[in-house]
Scaffold this motif. Structure first.
Motif, mmCIF file in Angstrom:
data_model
loop_
_atom_site.group_PDB
_atom_site.id
_atom_site.type_symbol
_atom_site.label_atom_id
_atom_site.label_comp_id
_atom_site.label_asym_id
_atom_site.label_seq_id
_atom_site.Cartn_x
_atom_site.Cartn_y
_atom_site.Cartn_z
ATOM 1 N N THR A 8 37.624 32.957 27.310
ATOM 2 C CA THR A 8 38.538 33.838 28.027
ATOM 3 C C THR A 8 37.850 34.359 29.275
ATOM 4 O O THR A 8 36.620 34.531 29.289
ATOM 5 C CB THR A 8 39.017 35.003 27.138
ATOM 6 N N THR A 9 38.632 34.612 30.297
ATOM 7 C CA THR A 9 38.036 35.132 31.530
ATOM 8 C C THR A 9 37.550 36.573 31.364
ATOM 9 O O THR A 9 36.845 37.076 32.242
ATOM 10 C CB THR A 9 39.011 35.057 32.715
ATOM 11 N N LEU A 10 37.888 37.210 30.264
ATOM 12 C CA LEU A 10 37.339 38.550 30.019
ATOM 13 C C LEU A 10 35.812 38.520 29.938
ATOM 14 O O LEU A 10 35.157 39.516 30.228
ATOM 15 C CB LEU A 10 37.900 39.137 28.717
ATOM 16 N N SER A 11 35.263 37.365 29.581
ATOM 17 C CA SER A 11 33.806 37.264 29.438
ATOM 18 C C SER A 11 33.064 37.380 30.764
ATOM 19 O O SER A 11 31.871 37.670 30.774
ATOM 20 C CB SER A 11 33.436 35.951 28.754
ATOM 21 N N VAL A 12 33.745 37.158 31.896
ATOM 22 C CA VAL A 12 33.052 37.223 33.187
ATOM 23 C C VAL A 12 33.176 38.587 33.865
ATOM 24 O O VAL A 12 32.503 38.837 34.861
ATOM 25 C CB VAL A 12 33.520 36.111 34.151
ATOM 26 N N VAL A 13 34.017 39.449 33.337
ATOM 27 C CA VAL A 13 34.227 40.767 33.948
ATOM 28 C C VAL A 13 32.923 41.568 33.955
ATOM 29 O O VAL A 13 32.524 42.131 34.982
ATOM 30 C CB VAL A 13 35.346 41.542 33.217
ATOM 31 N N HIS A 14 32.259 41.614 32.829
ATOM 32 C CA HIS A 14 31.021 42.380 32.663
ATOM 33 C C HIS A 14 29.957 41.945 33.676
ATOM 34 O O HIS A 14 29.399 42.778 34.399
ATOM 35 C CB HIS A 14 30.540 42.166 31.220
ATOM 36 N N ALA B 158 39.619 40.823 42.293
ATOM 37 C CA ALA B 158 39.221 39.696 41.444
ATOM 38 C C ALA B 158 39.036 40.161 39.996
ATOM 39 O O ALA B 158 39.474 39.484 39.059
ATOM 40 C CB ALA B 158 37.929 39.071 41.967
ATOM 41 N N THR B 159 38.441 41.319 39.804
ATOM 42 C CA THR B 159 38.200 41.831 38.464
ATOM 43 C C THR B 159 39.508 42.136 37.733
ATOM 44 O O THR B 159 39.661 41.792 36.555
ATOM 45 C CB THR B 159 37.319 43.102 38.524
ATOM 46 N N VAL B 160 40.439 42.757 38.420
ATOM 47 C CA VAL B 160 41.739 43.053 37.806
ATOM 48 C C VAL B 160 42.422 41.752 37.386
ATOM 49 O O VAL B 160 43.008 41.673 36.294
ATOM 50 C CB VAL B 160 42.624 43.887 38.759
ATOM 51 N N MET B 161 42.329 40.721 38.205
ATOM 52 C CA MET B 161 42.949 39.442 37.866
ATOM 53 C C MET B 161 42.253 38.781 36.674
ATOM 54 O O MET B 161 42.900 38.174 35.825
ATOM 55 C CB MET B 161 42.951 38.498 39.073
ATOM 56 N N PHE B 162 40.913 38.911 36.596
ATOM 57 C CA PHE B 162 40.186 38.393 35.426
ATOM 58 C C PHE B 162 40.666 39.084 34.154
ATOM 59 O O PHE B 162 40.875 38.441 33.126
ATOM 60 C CB PHE B 162 38.677 38.622 35.557
ATOM 61 N N VAL B 163 40.802 40.395 34.226
ATOM 62 C CA VAL B 163 41.238 41.154 33.056
ATOM 63 C C VAL B 163 42.657 40.755 32.674
ATOM 64 O O VAL B 163 42.952 40.506 31.491
ATOM 65 C CB VAL B 163 41.132 42.680 33.306
ATOM 66 N N TRP B 164 43.538 40.676 33.655
ATOM 67 C CA TRP B 164 44.920 40.321 33.384
ATOM 68 C C TRP B 164 45.016 38.940 32.719
ATOM 69 O O TRP B 164 45.653 38.763 31.687
ATOM 70 C CB TRP B 164 45.724 40.350 34.678
ATOM 71 N N ARG B 165 44.338 37.957 33.327
ATOM 72 C CA ARG B 165 44.368 36.616 32.755
ATOM 73 C C ARG B 165 43.723 36.599 31.372
ATOM 74 O O ARG B 165 44.230 35.968 30.440
ATOM 75 C CB ARG B 165 43.671 35.602 33.651
ATOM 76 N N GLY B 166 42.618 37.303 31.218
ATOM 77 C CA GLY B 166 41.927 37.329 29.934
ATOM 78 C C GLY B 166 42.770 37.939 28.824
ATOM 79 O O GLY B 166 42.801 37.428 27.702
ATOM 80 N N ASN C 216 51.172 32.116 36.507
ATOM 81 C CA ASN C 216 49.838 31.528 36.428
ATOM 82 C C ASN C 216 49.269 31.308 37.827
ATOM 83 O O ASN C 216 48.113 31.667 38.104
ATOM 84 C CB ASN C 216 49.897 30.211 35.653
ATOM 85 N N ALA C 217 50.081 30.751 38.710
ATOM 86 C CA ALA C 217 49.641 30.511 40.085
ATOM 87 C C ALA C 217 49.397 31.829 40.824
ATOM 88 O O ALA C 217 48.452 31.931 41.619
ATOM 89 C CB ALA C 217 50.674 29.674 40.828
ATOM 90 N N SER C 218 50.218 32.830 40.546
ATOM 91 C CA SER C 218 50.052 34.137 41.198
ATOM 92 C C SER C 218 48.727 34.784 40.811
ATOM 93 O O SER C 218 48.019 35.322 41.664
ATOM 94 C CB SER C 218 51.196 35.071 40.820
ATOM 95 N N ILE C 219 48.411 34.733 39.517
ATOM 96 C CA ILE C 219 47.145 35.319 39.059
ATOM 97 C C ILE C 219 45.967 34.579 39.685
ATOM 98 O O ILE C 219 45.031 35.208 40.193
ATOM 99 C CB ILE C 219 47.069 35.301 37.515
ATOM 100 N N SER C 220 46.031 33.253 39.680
ATOM 101 C CA SER C 220 44.951 32.464 40.293
ATOM 102 C C SER C 220 44.845 32.735 41.786
ATOM 103 O O SER C 220 43.742 32.871 42.325
ATOM 104 C CB SER C 220 45.194 30.967 40.068
ATOM 105 N N GLY C 221 45.980 32.826 42.448
ATOM 106 C CA GLY C 221 45.978 33.082 43.886
ATOM 107 C C GLY C 221 45.405 34.443 44.235
ATOM 108 O O GLY C 221 44.610 34.567 45.167
ATOM 109 N N MET C 222 45.785 35.451 43.471
ATOM 110 C CA MET C 222 45.266 36.799 43.735
ATOM 111 C C MET C 222 43.759 36.868 43.458
ATOM 112 O O MET C 222 43.018 37.506 44.206
ATOM 113 C CB MET C 222 46.014 37.833 42.902
ATOM 114 N N HIS D 107 38.189 36.734 45.790
ATOM 115 C CA HIS D 107 36.934 36.045 46.089
ATOM 116 C C HIS D 107 36.773 35.792 47.590
ATOM 117 O O HIS D 107 35.660 35.859 48.114
ATOM 118 C CB HIS D 107 36.865 34.729 45.305
ATOM 119 N N ILE D 108 37.853 35.499 48.271
ATOM 120 C CA ILE D 108 37.780 35.319 49.727
ATOM 121 C C ILE D 108 37.366 36.629 50.391
ATOM 122 O O ILE D 108 36.518 36.639 51.297
ATOM 123 C CB ILE D 108 39.122 34.807 50.283
#
Length: 137
Positions: free
Chosen positions: A35-41, A85-93, A107-113, A118-119
């Motif tokens: 899960t992408t929650l693992s990268v938030v920390h 980016a962090t909010v999107m990681f949490v949301w997706r996770g 799915n595309a919206s979360i990835s895009g945000m 990151h940009i």
């Protein structure tokens, strides 16, 4: 200087909250998997707390670093990017852990945000390095 210390401390707290949330949320939901929650920390610790501690050390070396007129621009762009980016990681996770079926548009919206976050981080880093290079002159 105090602003940089407070920013670093805020990210340390958010990183610890993110780590505990990841551990407890996945355990509570009996989730075993990626899960992408693992990268938030780690993102919050390294790109947040650690990065601003490095800036603090550099500000001791280069006295005008924080006073540079572009520093405020860097500060807001970088922090905005990291938080987005962090909010999107949490949301997706959370969606991954809950096993939610989401539309391809969401799915595309979360990835895009997350990509925009990151940009913004990259733009912030470029601005920071231009400030740093100017200090070396």
């Amino acid at each position: 200087m105090k602003k940089i210390i407070n920013t670093s401390f805020m990210y340390a707290i958010l990183a610890m909250i993110g780590g505990v949330f990841y551990r407890e949320f996945t355990k509570f939901n009996d989730f075993v998997g990626k899960t992408t929650l693992s990268v938030v920390h780690t993102h919050l610790f390294m790109l947040g707390m650690f990065f601003f501690l490095v800036i603090l050390l550099l500000a001791k070396q280069y006295k005008n670093l924080i006073e540079d007129k572009k520093f405020k621009l860097f500060y807001y762009i970088y922090n905005g990017g990291l938080l987005l980016a962090t909010v999107m990681f949490v949301w997706r996770g959370v969606l991954q852990v809950l096993g939610s079926d989401i539309s391809s548009a969401l799915n595309a919206s979360i990835s895009g945000m997350a990509g925009i976050g990151h940009i913004l981080l990259a733009v912030g880093i470029i601005i920071f390095f231009t400030i740093l290079k100017k200090q070396e002159k």
